[in-house]
Motif scaffolding. Structure first.
Motif, PDB file in Angstrom:
ATOM      1  N   GLY A  61     -15.538  -5.575  29.480  1.00 54.32           N
ATOM      2  CA  GLY A  61     -16.259  -4.529  30.198  1.00 54.32           C
ATOM      3  C   GLY A  61     -15.723  -3.162  29.816  1.00 54.32           C
ATOM      4  N   SER A  63     -14.411  -2.350  27.060  1.00 52.47           N
ATOM      5  CA  SER A  63     -14.848  -1.981  25.708  1.00 52.47           C
ATOM      6  C   SER A  63     -16.333  -1.626  25.691  1.00 52.47           C
ATOM      7  N   LEU A  64     -17.079  -2.152  26.635  1.00 50.05           N
ATOM      8  CA  LEU A  64     -18.507  -1.821  26.683  1.00 50.05           C
ATOM      9  C   LEU A  64     -18.738  -0.435  27.279  1.00 50.05           C
ATOM     10  N   LEU A  67     -19.350   2.504  24.978  1.00 49.73           N
ATOM     11  CA  LEU A  67     -20.573   2.243  24.220  1.00 49.73           C
ATOM     12  C   LEU A  67     -21.793   2.479  25.108  1.00 49.73           C
ATOM     13  N   ARG A  70     -22.474   6.231  25.713  1.00 50.63           N
ATOM     14  CA  ARG A  70     -23.082   6.894  24.577  1.00 50.63           C
ATOM     15  C   ARG A  70     -24.536   6.477  24.426  1.00 50.63           C
ATOM     16  N   LEU A  71     -24.766   5.192  24.549  1.00 51.08           N
ATOM     17  CA  LEU A  71     -26.105   4.645  24.376  1.00 51.08           C
ATOM     18  C   LEU A  71     -27.077   5.262  25.375  1.00 51.08           C
TER      19      LEU A  71
END
Lengths: 298, 298
Positions: A61, A63-64, A67, A70-71
DNA sequence: CACACTTACGATATTCGTAAGGATT
DNA sequence: AATCCTTACGAATATCGTAAGTGTG
């Protein structure tokens, strides 16, 4: 993985609480719970550790999280940019205009456009008539302003007004007093005109030749300003589109209406034929039509 | 704006045909039509020009195309990375291990791990026992391998095996022939050991003091290798964890079992207590347990 | 008239919110 | 006992595919 799910994850990860995240998302707790569950299933593992009293991120989680941030930021930004484009809060139009128009009518038209759509950037290409047509054809610009082209294959021409040629004579010339002049009278004097590739020059020659008149060219230049100055200083006379009336006056020349023949050409907006215009370009075209419609022949 | 809608737009924009895009998306034409319509409505304007015979992009569609490409590429990449993380096809584990373990048991364990999960990167921190504990506590690493810590608040300790101290004597020493030695016998010789902050040193002093024995330290070093070399060259004797047996032998020393007292300490895996381990770390822990379980006391 | 996109509509899936359940402080 | 997340279930909504419609080459 859906946008909703990712948004749900981000909200929970940032608040570390399902309850708080719910309010942020305007969603019920169970729905949020399901969204997270769905995301975890679609990715194949757990992202959040939910003990009944606290919520933490798993290493995955963790590490997500960046991402996902940004996404979603990119996603929202793209959506916003597109919306702004459609609502004319953002955008760019490229426009080509022939010099006589660019330095006379265009500025005030652009003022009106900017007043109405302050966030739209306009790129103006101040190029000669032929290049205007060429740039529209090659889609280097969305709109062009020029005389009506002879061969208009692939181009749509929307007339704005009819531009008529007027005589330019020195202020101290006896011709300056006349309210109207015949070409025959004007051409008794040395004639100053633009050089050959120019549309204006070709047009004049062509129209006069049709009447059996030949231009007694004494001086040539490739800049309208120079022609104006030459006339003003008494070198001779010229004829220019009425568009340039004010400019000629400022340079020290006097403009007089010309007849026999009346030489006039429609000036208008060129756009690619089948091609769709951007919303911004449509708006610009409208403003151009609106600001120039009242004054039919300047 | 949803992912499906954007994907639909991208497919149509790239093929310039609804029909072809359908196959690509495994979707019926009407569904695709609706998707595009929905996207256009959500963004507030048209993106595609559909004459019944051809499909073209509007300028706004043109401007969305590169954005959509990037957005979807990022999206898919994120999804893929997370899936790989969970299926151990991708990832990184940080591990701290005390030097004696790091240079003896660890390499083969890592070999086994890499054989099973070739795409997982492992960062090994070869630091002294105390720093292993510290790094796990500060979450600088997910896993640590060390002696069982006294104060294990906040740490979970999973024993791997019990490590027993063995004597190291020069190869030509009479002691090298014995199958087992008592501490009292060993300590008749000059003793070489690690310097004070070392866990091994402190442990030895503490355990022997409990038996009323004092270490007759003649030489100190802070590197196990140096201790080994010193013993091998006949400077004196030492005692090291059985872990280092092979290493000492290679350095030229002989190892002999020690008794009276038997000094032993559990060696195991340290992990943050409540904390969840990453899937990769869990896998590494399993491999560590599996490769070291059979050999209880090396 | 044949092709390609759009509209209409019924069936299926998904999603949502309310209500009940379980676990921890 | 109170809080917080999960599970269960019925209702609303969305989405999909089939079928019919429309306009162009």
């Amino acid at each position: 993985m859906t946008v909703k799910q990712l948004r749900a994850f981000l909200a929970v990860a940032q608040t570390l609480s399902f309850t708080q995240a719910c309010e942020h998302l305007h969603l019920s707790q169970p729905a949020l719970s399901l969204a997270i569950k769905g995301l975890e299933e679609s990715l194949g593992g757990r992202l959040l550790i939910r003990t009944t009293r606290s919520v933490r991120l798993t290493p995955e989680g963790e590490s997500l999280l960046p991402l996902a941030k940004r996404l979603l930021a990119d996603w929202d930004n793209t959506e916003e940019v597109m919306r702004q484009r459609f609502t004319l809060q953002l955008g760019r139009v490229a426009l080509a205009a022939m010099p006589s128009f660019a330095c006379n009518q265009l500025p005030s038209a652009l003022m009106a456009f900017r007043r109405r759509h302050p966030r739209i950037k306009v790129t103006v290409h101040d190029v000669i008539n032929e290049q205007v047509i060429d740039m529209v054809r090659r889609q280097r610009v969305e709109l062009g302003i020029a005389f009506e082209p002879a061969a208009s294959e692939g181009l749509a021409f929307t007339p704005l007004f009819v531009d008529r040629f007027v005589a330019v004579v020195p202020a101290d010339s006896p011709l300056a007093e006349a309210t109207t002049l015949r070409w025959a009278e004007l051409l008794r004097y040395d004639f100053i005109t633009l050089q050959r590739p120019s549309m204006v020059r070709l047009l004049l020659e062509h129209e006069l030749a049709a009447q059996g008149i030949e231009l007694p060219v004494a001086f040539e230049s490739h800049q309208l300003v120079t022609v104006g100055r030459m006339v003003a200083s008494g070198l001779g006379v010229s004829a220019v589109p009425a568009l340039c009336r004010r400019q000629m006056h400022e340079l020290g020349g006097r403009c007089v209406t010309l007849t026999e023949p009346v030489i006039a050409r429609p000036v208008g907006v060129l756009s690619p034929a089948g091609q769709e215009l951007s919303v911004a370009a449509q708006a610009l075209q409208e403003v151009l039509a609106a600001t120039l419609a009242p004054s039919a022949t300047p």
